[in-house]
Design an enzyme around this catalytic site. Structure first.
Site, PDB file in Angstrom:
ATOM      1  NE  ARG A 123      67.282  16.003 -36.057  1.00 10.19           N
ATOM      2  CZ  ARG A 123      68.145  16.726 -36.781  1.00 10.19           C
ATOM      3  NH1 ARG A 123      68.365  16.421 -38.048  1.00 10.19           N
ATOM      4  NH2 ARG A 123      68.770  17.746 -36.236  1.00 10.19           N
ATOM      5  CG  HIS A 176      63.793  19.371 -36.429  1.00  9.99           C
ATOM      6  ND1 HIS A 176      64.993  19.909 -36.789  1.00  9.99           N
ATOM      7  CD2 HIS A 176      64.044  18.615 -35.327  1.00  9.99           C
ATOM      8  CE1 HIS A 176      65.945  19.495 -35.949  1.00  9.99           C
ATOM      9  NE2 HIS A 176      65.386  18.701 -35.063  1.00  9.99           N
ATOM     10  N   GLY A 216      54.280  25.013 -34.365  1.00  8.49           N
ATOM     11  CA  GLY A 216      53.304  23.921 -34.298  1.00  8.49           C
ATOM     12  C   GLY A 216      53.415  22.978 -35.485  1.00  8.49           C
ATOM     13  CG  ASP A 239      52.975  25.006 -39.068  1.00 13.06           C
ATOM     14  OD1 ASP A 239      54.032  24.322 -39.137  1.00 13.06           O
ATOM     15  OD2 ASP A 239      52.982  26.230 -38.870  1.00 13.06           O
ATOM     16  CG  ASN A 258      65.448  22.633 -39.497  1.00  7.46           C
ATOM     17  OD1 ASN A 258      65.385  21.722 -38.652  1.00  7.46           O
ATOM     18  ND2 ASN A 258      64.547  23.600 -39.574  1.00  7.46           N
ATOM     19  CG  HIS A 266      68.414  10.948 -30.168  1.00  6.42           C
ATOM     20  ND1 HIS A 266      69.007  11.942 -29.440  1.00  6.42           N
ATOM     21  CD2 HIS A 266      67.675  11.585 -31.112  1.00  6.42           C
ATOM     22  CE1 HIS A 266      68.663  13.120 -29.922  1.00  6.42           C
ATOM     23  NE2 HIS A 266      67.838  12.941 -30.940  1.00  6.42           N
ATOM     24  CB  THR A 267      66.367   3.914 -30.086  1.00  8.86           C
ATOM     25  OG1 THR A 267      66.643   2.550 -30.364  1.00  8.86           O
ATOM     26  CG2 THR A 267      64.994   4.247 -30.660  1.00  8.86           C
ATOM     27  CG  ASP A 294      70.806   2.997 -30.410  1.00  7.51           C
ATOM     28  OD1 ASP A 294      71.049   2.734 -31.615  1.00  7.51           O
ATOM     29  OD2 ASP A 294      69.859   2.471 -29.792  1.00  7.51           O
TER      30      ASP A 294
HETATM   31  C1  HEM Z   1      65.942  16.481 -26.431  1.00  2.00           C
HETATM   32  C2  HEM Z   1      66.421  17.326 -27.311  1.00  2.00           C
HETATM   33  C3  HEM Z   1      66.981  16.895 -28.622  1.00  2.00           C
HETATM   34  C4  HEM Z   1      68.184  17.269 -29.128  1.00  2.00           C
HETATM   35  C5  HEM Z   1      69.188  18.208 -28.473  1.00  2.00           C
HETATM   36  C6  HEM Z   1      68.342  16.603 -30.383  1.00  2.00           C
HETATM   37  C7  HEM Z   1      69.427  16.762 -31.221  1.00  2.00           C
HETATM   38  C8  HEM Z   1      69.669  15.984 -32.332  1.00  2.00           C
HETATM   39  C9  HEM Z   1      70.841  16.079 -33.150  1.00  2.00           C
HETATM   40  C10 HEM Z   1      71.968  17.100 -32.972  1.00  2.00           C
HETATM   41  C11 HEM Z   1      70.764  15.122 -34.108  1.00  2.00           C
HETATM   42  C12 HEM Z   1      71.784  14.851 -35.212  1.00  2.00           C
HETATM   43  C13 HEM Z   1      71.577  15.858 -36.327  1.00  2.00           C
HETATM   44  C14 HEM Z   1      72.748  15.928 -37.280  1.00  2.00           C
HETATM   45  O1  HEM Z   1      73.894  15.843 -36.827  1.00  2.00           O
HETATM   46  O2  HEM Z   1      72.503  16.087 -38.500  1.00  2.00           O
HETATM   47  C15 HEM Z   1      69.532  14.423 -33.909  1.00  2.00           C
HETATM   48  C16 HEM Z   1      69.098  13.369 -34.676  1.00  2.00           C
HETATM   49  C17 HEM Z   1      67.874  12.770 -34.513  1.00  2.00           C
HETATM   50  N1  HEM Z   1      66.875  13.176 -33.665  1.00  2.00           N
HETATM   51 FE1  HEM Z   1      67.080  14.451 -32.114  1.00  2.00          FE
HETATM   52  N2  HEM Z   1      67.243  15.840 -30.627  1.00  2.00           N
HETATM   53  C18 HEM Z   1      66.382  15.981 -29.586  1.00  2.00           C
HETATM   54  C19 HEM Z   1      65.126  15.428 -29.486  1.00  2.00           C
HETATM   55  C20 HEM Z   1      64.546  14.633 -30.449  1.00  2.00           C
HETATM   56  C21 HEM Z   1      63.159  14.280 -30.499  1.00  2.00           C
HETATM   57  C22 HEM Z   1      62.102  14.803 -29.537  1.00  2.00           C
HETATM   58  C23 HEM Z   1      63.010  13.463 -31.571  1.00  2.00           C
HETATM   59  C24 HEM Z   1      61.753  12.815 -32.102  1.00  2.00           C
HETATM   60  C25 HEM Z   1      60.600  12.805 -31.489  1.00  2.00           C
HETATM   61  C26 HEM Z   1      64.292  13.292 -32.166  1.00  2.00           C
HETATM   62  C27 HEM Z   1      64.573  12.470 -33.225  1.00  2.00           C
HETATM   63  C28 HEM Z   1      65.809  12.354 -33.834  1.00  2.00           C
HETATM   64  C29 HEM Z   1      66.133  11.338 -34.816  1.00  2.00           C
HETATM   65  C30 HEM Z   1      65.243  10.192 -35.236  1.00  2.00           C
HETATM   66  C31 HEM Z   1      67.422  11.614 -35.263  1.00  2.00           C
HETATM   67  C32 HEM Z   1      68.210  10.879 -36.362  1.00  2.00           C
HETATM   68  C33 HEM Z   1      67.825  11.514 -37.696  1.00  2.00           C
HETATM   69  C34 HEM Z   1      68.494  10.930 -38.929  1.00  2.00           C
HETATM   70  O3  HEM Z   1      69.258   9.967 -38.854  1.00  2.00           O
HETATM   71  O4  HEM Z   1      68.237  11.486 -40.014  1.00  2.00           O
HETATM   72  N3  HEM Z   1      65.205  14.050 -31.479  1.00  2.00           N
HETATM   73  N4  HEM Z   1      68.884  14.976 -32.823  1.00  2.00           N
END
Ligand code: HEM
Ligand code: NAG
Ligand code: NAG
Ligand code: NAG
Length: 318
Positions: free
Chosen positions: A61, A65, A71, A73, A93, A192-193, A237
């Site tokens: 993630r 971000h 970009g 960077d 963040n 998000h897997t 998940d």
């Molecule tokens: C499609 C739009 C996306 C939204 C709205 C979104 C939103 C979020 C949110 C809200 C969380 C939980 C954050 C928290 O509560 O602290 C999360 C976790 C996560 N996101 Fe996304 N995300 C998106 C796309 C992506 C993409 C593109 C990636 C990677 C290429 C990604 C990877 C992850 C991962 C791996 C986690 C778990 C992080 C952890 O456990 O520390 N997400 N995301």
């Protein structure tokens, strides 16, 4: 008539130039200048993930971000100072992005091998790939040669990072703004897997939405009260430490944790994409690997732009 057409030529030209930057990146960028860089990063990532599996998700993630704000960077890594506000405390963040210390550890190891050579932005990109591999996902070749920014943007972090309450058309446009297609948005959401979300990120979905399995909603409400417990965690998940296609299978059962997750399978144009990935892991792995390469190529700093930071948290000399 001359000036508008000149202007549009200029825009087309700068667009082409912007895209061409990705071609300056090369998988062999450090082959001579720091041949031990990649194995050093991989060993450190494996160690961090062995210690805490979630760290693999967090490092992935972190790369997302970074790339969506100015970009890829390493702008996200700059610490705030008395006179500078970076990206770390921006809403998407703050109290959420993790893994900064792991990047610091890797950076200091790589600096002692090859001082001033390997950028923080490349370390983040490679660590994301190695994290996915460590949790059982696909591999891909990371193109290298990104340089580090001397700036960051609190406001772009607020506007360009998609939030969990966006609807499908807003998700599509947030990715389109970064040159990514709808299908790439869906497949990248499949990351998000792995990992977890805080109650504050999914409260709205479990109390207000109807596109959710009632028993699933009830079980999440137990760990995420209507008020309080904002930082309580839930897996994204059913198999949070394994990179698989269970995320997509969950969406078909209305068990998406975030509102934005379930939007991908809610009677709209992306249902068929979710359907495909839910029954075909090989297709998911191939497409997510390609989309990660593309995301990693968003607007890198190359050539003499930017710098190679010595400390990922600070601009050199500051
Ligand atoms: C499609 C739009 C996306 C939204 C709205 C979104 C939103 C979020 C949110 C809200 C969380 C939980 C954050 C928290 O509560 O602290 C999360 C976790 C996560 N996101 Fe996304 N995300 C998106 C796309 C992506 C993409 C593109 C990636 C990677 C290429 C990604 C990877 C992850 C991962 C791996 C986690 C778990 C992080 C952890 O456990 O520390 N997400 N995301
Ligand atoms: C970030 O989180 C901290 C700690 O929860 C909070 O005090 C601060 O106000 C937040 N920063 C911003 C800019 O929202
Ligand atoms: C998505 O949200 C935007 C902004 O709130 C709204 O204008 C739009 O109508 C919504 N789209 C759908 C399909 O609900
Ligand atoms: C549910 O939606 C209402 C109306 O939009 C909003 O005021 C309320 O804060 C939401 N509840 C949760 C738990 O998000």
């Amino acid at each position: 008539m001359a000036s508008p057409s000149l202007l549009s030529l200029f825009f087309i030209f700068s667009l082409l130039l912007g895209m061409a930057h990705a071609h300056y990146l090369s998988p062999n960028f450090y082959a001579r200048s720091c041949p031990r860089a990649l194995p050093t990063i991989r060993t450190a990532v494996n160690k961090a993930v062995a210690k805490e599996k979630r760290m693999g998700a967090s490092l992935l993630r972190l790369h997302f971000h970074d790339c969506f704000v100015l970009g890829c960077d390493a702008s996200i890594l700059l610490d705030d100072t008395a006179t500078f506000t970076g990206e770390k405390t921006a809403g998407p963040n703050n109290n959420s992005v993790r893994g900064y210390e792991v990047i610091d550890t890797i950076k200091s190891q790589v600096e002692s091998l090859c001082p001033g050579v390997v950028s923080c932005a490349d370390i983040v990109a490679v660590a994301a790939r190695d994290s996915v591999v460590a949790l059982g996902g696909p591999t891909w070749t990371v193109r290298l040669g990104r340089r580090d920014s001397t700036t960051a943007s609190f406001s772009a972090a607020r506007t360009d990072l998609p939030g969990p309450n966006l609807n499908l058309s807003q998700l599509i446009s947030a990715f389109s703004k970064k040159g990514l297609t709808t299908k790439e948005m869906v497949v990248l959401s499949g990351t998000h897997t792995i990992g977890k979300a805080r109650c504050t990120s999914f409260r709205n979905h479990i109390y207000n939405d109807t596109d959710i399995d009632p028993a699933f909603a009830a079980s999440k409400q137990k760990i995420c009260p209507r008020s309080g417990g904002d930082d309580n965690l839930s897996p994204l998940d059913g198999t949070t430490t394994v990179f698989d296609n269970v995320y997509f299978r969950g969406l078909k059962e209305k068990k998406g944790l975030l509102h934005s997750d379930q939007e991908l399978y809610n009677g709209g144009s992306t249902d068929s994409i979710v359907e495909t990935y839910s029954i075909n892991t090989a297709t998911f792995f191939r497409d997510v690997a390609n989309a990660m390469v593309k995301m990693g190529n968003i607007s890198p700093l190359t050539g003499t732009n930017g710098q190679i930071r010595t400390n990922c948290r600070k601009v050199n000399g500051s």
